[in-house]
Design a protein around this motif. Structure first.
Motif, PDB file in Angstrom:
ATOM      1  N   VAL A 132       0.868  -1.179   0.000  1.00 31.25           N
ATOM      2  CA  VAL A 132       0.000   0.000   0.000  1.00 31.25           C
ATOM      3  C   VAL A 132       0.899   1.222   0.000  1.00 31.25           C
ATOM      4  O   VAL A 132       1.759   1.359   0.867  1.00 31.25           O
ATOM      5  CB  VAL A 132      -0.911   0.047   1.246  1.00 31.25           C
ATOM      6  N   GLU A 133       0.679   2.088  -0.950  1.00 30.58           N
ATOM      7  CA  GLU A 133       1.485   3.304  -1.075  1.00 30.58           C
ATOM      8  C   GLU A 133       2.982   3.029  -0.918  1.00 30.58           C
ATOM      9  O   GLU A 133       3.678   3.679  -0.139  1.00 30.58           O
ATOM     10  CB  GLU A 133       1.006   4.355  -0.071  1.00 30.58           C
ATOM     11  N   LYS A 168       4.515   0.625   0.453  1.00 33.53           N
ATOM     12  CA  LYS A 168       4.994  -0.083   1.641  1.00 33.53           C
ATOM     13  C   LYS A 168       4.363  -1.485   1.682  1.00 33.53           C
ATOM     14  O   LYS A 168       3.145  -1.624   1.537  1.00 33.53           O
ATOM     15  CB  LYS A 168       4.554   0.709   2.882  1.00 33.53           C
ATOM     16  N   TYR A 226      -4.354  -1.380  -3.337  1.00 31.20           N
ATOM     17  CA  TYR A 226      -3.639  -2.490  -2.687  1.00 31.20           C
ATOM     18  C   TYR A 226      -2.984  -3.326  -3.779  1.00 31.20           C
ATOM     19  O   TYR A 226      -3.653  -4.110  -4.454  1.00 31.20           O
ATOM     20  CB  TYR A 226      -4.608  -3.320  -1.831  1.00 31.20           C
ATOM     21  N   ILE A 276       2.697  -4.531   3.130  1.00 29.26           N
ATOM     22  CA  ILE A 276       1.915  -4.772   4.353  1.00 29.26           C
ATOM     23  C   ILE A 276       1.745  -6.270   4.585  1.00 29.26           C
ATOM     24  O   ILE A 276       1.872  -6.750   5.704  1.00 29.26           O
ATOM     25  CB  ILE A 276       0.513  -4.119   4.256  1.00 29.26           C
ATOM     26  N   PRO A 279      -4.365  -8.713  15.814  1.00 27.79           N
ATOM     27  CA  PRO A 279      -4.449  -7.387  16.424  1.00 27.79           C
ATOM     28  C   PRO A 279      -4.638  -6.300  15.379  1.00 27.79           C
ATOM     29  O   PRO A 279      -4.448  -6.528  14.177  1.00 27.79           O
ATOM     30  CB  PRO A 279      -3.112  -7.231  17.147  1.00 27.79           C
ATOM     31  N   ASN A 280      -5.003  -5.109  15.830  1.00 29.37           N
ATOM     32  CA  ASN A 280      -5.140  -3.956  14.936  1.00 29.37           C
ATOM     33  C   ASN A 280      -3.857  -3.727  14.162  1.00 29.37           C
ATOM     34  O   ASN A 280      -2.773  -3.805  14.722  1.00 29.37           O
ATOM     35  CB  ASN A 280      -5.430  -2.696  15.758  1.00 29.37           C
ATOM     36  N   GLY A 281      -4.006  -3.455  12.879  1.00 28.30           N
ATOM     37  CA  GLY A 281      -2.839  -3.148  12.072  1.00 28.30           C
ATOM     38  C   GLY A 281      -2.100  -4.379  11.585  1.00 28.30           C
ATOM     39  O   GLY A 281      -1.039  -4.266  10.973  1.00 28.30           O
ATOM     40  N   SER A 282      -2.670  -5.574  11.809  1.00 29.87           N
ATOM     41  CA  SER A 282      -1.951  -6.773  11.397  1.00 29.87           C
ATOM     42  C   SER A 282      -2.109  -7.055   9.900  1.00 29.87           C
ATOM     43  O   SER A 282      -1.389  -7.865   9.341  1.00 29.87           O
ATOM     44  CB  SER A 282      -2.404  -7.974  12.224  1.00 29.87           C
ATOM     45  N   LYS A 318      -5.429  -7.367   8.261  1.00 29.64           N
ATOM     46  CA  LYS A 318      -6.661  -8.085   7.916  1.00 29.64           C
ATOM     47  C   LYS A 318      -7.455  -7.357   6.823  1.00 29.64           C
ATOM     48  O   LYS A 318      -7.871  -7.962   5.837  1.00 29.64           O
ATOM     49  CB  LYS A 318      -7.543  -8.259   9.177  1.00 29.64           C
ATOM     50  N   SER A 319      -7.632  -6.053   7.018  1.00 30.11           N
ATOM     51  CA  SER A 319      -8.382  -5.293   5.999  1.00 30.11           C
ATOM     52  C   SER A 319      -7.604  -5.224   4.693  1.00 30.11           C
ATOM     53  O   SER A 319      -8.192  -5.218   3.605  1.00 30.11           O
ATOM     54  CB  SER A 319      -8.681  -3.870   6.487  1.00 30.11           C
ATOM     55  N   THR A 320      -6.299  -5.174   4.802  1.00 29.36           N
ATOM     56  CA  THR A 320      -5.467  -5.177   3.598  1.00 29.36           C
ATOM     57  C   THR A 320      -5.699  -6.456   2.800  1.00 29.36           C
ATOM     58  O   THR A 320      -5.880  -6.422   1.575  1.00 29.36           O
ATOM     59  CB  THR A 320      -3.982  -5.043   3.983  1.00 29.36           C
ATOM     60  N   GLN A 333     -15.314  -2.726   6.353  1.00 31.10           N
ATOM     61  CA  GLN A 333     -15.157  -2.207   7.709  1.00 31.10           C
ATOM     62  C   GLN A 333     -15.641  -0.743   7.744  1.00 31.10           C
ATOM     63  O   GLN A 333     -16.326  -0.343   8.675  1.00 31.10           O
ATOM     64  CB  GLN A 333     -13.687  -2.291   8.142  1.00 31.10           C
TER      65      GLN A 333
HETATM   66  N1  ADP Z   1      -5.353   2.632   2.602  1.00 29.16           N
HETATM   67  C1  ADP Z   1      -4.220   2.595   3.340  1.00 29.16           C
HETATM   68  N2  ADP Z   1      -3.337   3.597   3.238  1.00 29.16           N
HETATM   69  C2  ADP Z   1      -2.186   3.586   3.960  1.00 29.16           C
HETATM   70  N3  ADP Z   1      -1.865   2.618   4.812  1.00 29.16           N
HETATM   71  C3  ADP Z   1      -2.692   1.588   4.966  1.00 29.16           C
HETATM   72  C4  ADP Z   1      -3.927   1.525   4.232  1.00 29.16           C
HETATM   73  N4  ADP Z   1      -4.564   0.403   4.583  1.00 29.16           N
HETATM   74  C5  ADP Z   1      -3.775  -0.197   5.479  1.00 29.16           C
HETATM   75  N5  ADP Z   1      -2.648   0.487   5.718  1.00 29.16           N
HETATM   76  C6  ADP Z   1      -1.583   0.126   6.640  1.00 29.16           C
HETATM   77  O1  ADP Z   1      -1.431  -1.254   6.590  1.00 29.16           O
HETATM   78  C7  ADP Z   1      -1.287  -1.817   7.858  1.00 29.16           C
HETATM   79  C8  ADP Z   1      -2.360  -2.854   8.095  1.00 29.16           C
HETATM   80  O2  ADP Z   1      -3.606  -2.210   8.178  1.00 29.16           O
HETATM   81  P1  ADP Z   1      -4.974  -3.009   8.086  1.00 29.16           P
HETATM   82  O3  ADP Z   1      -4.921  -3.922   6.956  1.00 29.16           O
HETATM   83  O4  ADP Z   1      -6.058  -1.972   8.083  1.00 29.16           O
HETATM   84  O5  ADP Z   1      -4.988  -3.812   9.449  1.00 29.16           O
HETATM   85  P2  ADP Z   1      -6.186  -4.457  10.265  1.00 29.16           P
HETATM   86  O6  ADP Z   1      -7.370  -4.477   9.387  1.00 29.16           O
HETATM   87  O7  ADP Z   1      -5.690  -5.786  10.622  1.00 29.16           O
HETATM   88  O8  ADP Z   1      -6.392  -3.583  11.454  1.00 29.16           O
HETATM   89  C9  ADP Z   1      -1.349  -0.665   8.839  1.00 29.16           C
HETATM   90  O9  ADP Z   1      -0.040  -0.312   9.196  1.00 29.16           O
HETATM   91  C10 ADP Z   1      -1.991   0.432   8.067  1.00 29.16           C
HETATM   92  O10 ADP Z   1      -1.521   1.679   8.499  1.00 29.16           O
END
Ligand code: ADP
Ligand code: MG
Lengths: 479, 260
Positions: free
Chosen positions: B19-20, B22, B61, B24, B43-46, B48-50, B93
């Motif tokens: 993502v951008e 980096k 993505y 993930i 945990p948060n930031g692991s 999952k949404s990615t 989400q």
């Molecule tokens: N659209 C986005 N833009 C920038 N960073 C993102 C974006 N989506 C996720 N991230 C980064 O990717 C990492 C994982 O995020 P995410 O997938 O939302 O985790 P979770 O859903 O498990 O809480 C985080 O460090 C978050 O900051």
């Protein structure tokens, strides 16, 4: 028109709805074979002005208005404060085309080519279904005209402007380009006054409430044709009217000019609703002037949809001259590739306790330019006025442009004037969300645009709401 | 009336997602089957949404390595619409707001687009209203809700119910529920779980259940659990692992894991 096959397949998506709305741009952009009775040479001079007046066997006073206007026109420069008009060559425009037909009030007598065009546009059906009367202007002359008997019996007048001069000379002479839009207003008003032809005259007598909308469909045909129709509406005390005007025209290579005038008199306690959907073809300069004089306790509601034309300059204006007068102006403009839609609204609060609302929405796509240009003016004698202006722009891509010129001139300390403006872009998240539900990108954009304009579209009667939505969808598809 | 009850599969092979600029997700491999519930925790930031967005084809993505296979077909480069057409669905989400578009109009458009693609007749306004009302009742939703603008000014719970309403109407083959339980109260979770059970009776949907809470898991009793941390899989197991997490609670479970 290299993308015509593409166009057709897309057109199919729109077959579900009825009445007047199943519109494919092909219908609009095809000129029909109808051969006019008389076409003037391009360009304007005193002979042409006299010829128009002569052909119509006008009274002396009207010829004098024309000649005076023509002189003013010659002396006045093209305005430079708005969109660039330097490519508009006024010497290449044909100022008078008389259609090869005399007016009739039976659909059966209308010549076939013209009938075909109108039938494609769905006018007779629309009339049968919902409309109280239909006037259709084919180039410069009225070819079809009808008004329900009930309204006629109530004294309602719905007449071709050319005819009205002869039939109702006093009413026309008193109101025609005098106190509402004076002949010397601006360059294109002068031109209009010199060469105007056709249009609609409506008079609603005191306390008569016309419960169905009256409609006129204007259509420009003939190469390089100009159209200069004049609409004069008088809604007498306590009366009510909703008038709807729809416009479309075939597409041509060279510039066409539309410079119409709409003058509306809303007398004490009357309500006037004027709705217009202007969908000119891409080569048209739409330089239109619309103004209403609104008296005590009267209401004026403008709804305008502007699309299609290459350049539009249109700022419907309400002059609130009586206490408690109210004006509302709702506008939607769509600017696509190489289009410049310069629209907005003006209100002049010239009496106390007057109120106004302006809501303008614009959509720009493929580098199109949409500008909101408005004016709220409060004269020093007007106390306790309230005005609210809200303009929202939606950009469909990064190339497109939105501008705002909201002039305010407020000389009264008790005024409450609000102004809000927003510019938004279709967001990646919205597109992703909608497409994740199986919509195509184009569908997703249409859904977003439809939502954006819905507060204004909702104020229209159903058929027109559907028509406007369809027209905007066609614009989104990009023709 | 499903005639084919064949198992459909969604396979994620060594997925790296950026993502951008980096990275993930660092090489995720997962198998999903229709008819199953697969919980993804972490945990948060692991990430999952990615993972959810990458599976659904969000252009932001970027899949830099690895593959996504749907019934053996490589869909790694498919557009979001093409994936939706195959039967992938994401309950967001954070669903996007679309002003001026009512739920009922949007859903009619979505349903009819699907019906048209499948060679079925489009639903009339009245039939689609009936269908909408029926599904809204399943989710304990007020039928007036249909006239609200899509996700505009919705509470957390309203957003999640609206996402589930879309799931019930679109009947996907694989549904990713990204924290659908957060924002819902206990009754809300029960209503959503009940609706999912009913939907799964009609057609053997595969559920990819992203959650931190045991409660939702208990309602949907997953067949498999995967635990993500820092963009990697740190634990995987079947019903037994799910039970263990449910009993101990997710947080305590994660703490124990990291102490080991
Ligand atoms: N659209 C986005 N833009 C920038 N960073 C993102 C974006 N989506 C996720 N991230 C980064 O990717 C990492 C994982 O995020 P995410 O997938 O939302 O985790 P979770 O859903 O498990 O809480 C985080 O460090 C978050 O900051
Ligand atoms: Mg998340």
């Amino acid at each position: 028109m290299s993308n015509s096959s593409n166009k057709k397949s897309k057109g199919k998506e729109h077959k579900s709805k009825t009445i007047n709305v199943d519109i494919n741009r092909d219908i609009y952009d095809t000129a029909d074979d109808h051969s006019p009775k008389f076409i003037a040479n391009p360009g304007i001079n005193e002979q042409i002005v006299r010829l128009i007046s002569n052909t119509k066997q006008e009274p002396e006073w009207m010829l004098n208005i024309r000649l005076k206007a023509f002189k003013l026109f010659q002396k006045t420069a093209i305005p430079t404060w708005g969109p660039d008009l330097s490519e508009l060559d006024l010497n290449k425009i044909i100022y008078f085309i008389d259609p090869n037909a005399t007016e009739t009030n039976s659909w059966d007598q209308v010549p076939d080519e013209i009938k075909e065009t109108f039938e494609k546009l769905g006018i007779p059906e629309a009339e049968k279904k919902a409309l109280a009367g239909v006037g259709a202007q084919y180039d410069s002359g009225m070819v079809y005209h009808n008004l329900q008997k009930k309204l006629k019996d109530q004294g309602v007048i719905f007449e071709n402007m050319d005819v009205a001069i002869h039939k109702y000379p006093d009413l026309v002479k008193k109101h025609f380009m005098t106190s509402c839009i004076p002949v010397n207003d601006h360059k294109f008003v002068m031109l209009h006054a010199a060469v105007w032809s056709g249009g609609t005259f409506i008079y609603i007598p005191k306390n008569i409430k016309v419960d169905l909308p009256l409609q006129a469909y204007f259509r420009m045909n003939g190469k390089q044709g100009g159209q200069f129709e004049h609409t004069l509406i008088i809604v007498d005390e306590g009366a009510e009217l909703h008038y709807i005007e729809g416009c479309s025209s075939p597409r041509y290579q060279q510039s066409s000019l539309h410079a119409g005038c709409v003058e509306i008199f809303v007398k004490e306690g009357a309500t006037m609703r004027y709705t217009s959907i202007e969908n000119w073809s891409r080569n048209v300069y739409n330089l239109n002037t619309k103004r209403a004089l609104v008296n005590r306790n009267a209401k004026m509601i403008w709804t305008n949809g502007n699309m299609g034309s290459q350049k539009t300059m249109l700022y419907p204006c309400s002059i609130l001259i009586g206490e408690n007068a109210h004006s509302e102006s709702l506008g939607i403009a769509f600017a696509g590739n190489e289009q410049d839609q310069d629209t907005g609204s003006k209100v002049i609060h010239a009496a106390s306790n007057t109120t106004s609302i302006i809501k303008a929405k614009s959509i720009s796509k493929d580098g199109g330019i949409s500008s909101y240009r408005g004016l709220v003016k409060v004269t020093p004698n007007a106390k306790n006025i309230k005005s609210n202006v809200q303009c929202d722009a939606l950009l469909l891509d990064d190339k497109s442009v939105s501008k705002t010129f909201p002039a305010m001139s407020i000389n009264s300390p008790t005024s409450r004037v609000g102004h809000e403006a927003s510019v938004s872009k279709v967001s990646e998240e919205q597109l992703f969300y909608l497409q994740s539900r199986g919509l195509s990108e184009e569908q997703a954009i249409k859904v977003i645009v439809g939502g954006f304009i819905s507060p204004i579209v909702k104020a229209l009667p159903l058929e027109y709401a559907i028509e406007l939505n369809k027209l905007i969808e066609l614009e989104v598809e990009g023709m | 009336m499903e005639t084919t009850k064949e198992i459909q599969t969604l396979k994620i092979k060594n997925l790296h997602v950026e993502v951008e600029g980096k990275e993930i997700l660092h090489g995720i491999t997962l198998d999903f089957e229709s008819g199953n519930v697969h919980a993804i925790m972490g945990p948060n930031g692991s990430g999952k949404s990615t993972l959810a967005n990458a599976i659904m084809g969000h252009p932001k993505y970027k899949i830099t390595k690895g593959k996504i296979l749907f019934n053996g077909q490589d869909i790694t480069n498919y557009s979001v619409k093409e994936r939706a057409d195959l039967g992938l669905f994401l309950s967001f989400q954070y669903p996007a707001e679309v002003a001026g578009v009512t739920i009922s109009n949007f859903l009619r458009e979505a349903i009819n687009t699907k019906r048209e693609r499948e060679g079925q007749e489009k639903l009339s306004v009245i039939d689609s209203y009936k269908l909408l009302k029926e599904k809204m009742e399943l989710l304990d939703m007020d039928p007036k809700f249909r006239t609200r603008d899509l996700n505009s000014g919705f509470s957390g719970g309203e957003k999640k119910r609206s996402e589930m309403l879309q799931l019930l109407l679109l009947k996907p083959v694989f549904a990713i529920l990204d924290e659908t339980d957060s924002g819902l109260d206990v009754d809300g979770i029960k209503a959503v779980a009940k609706a999912i059970h009913i939907a799964r009776k009609d057609s053997p949907m595969g559920i990819i259940l992203i959650t931190h809470y045991e409660h939702f898991m208990r309602e949907l009793s997953p067949d498999k659990v995967t635990v993500l941390c820092n963009g990697k899989i740190i634990q995987q197991g079947s019903k037994e692992l799910a039970k263990k997490i449910q009993e101990k609670g997710f947080n305590q479970f994660v703490n124990e894991q990291s102490n080991n």
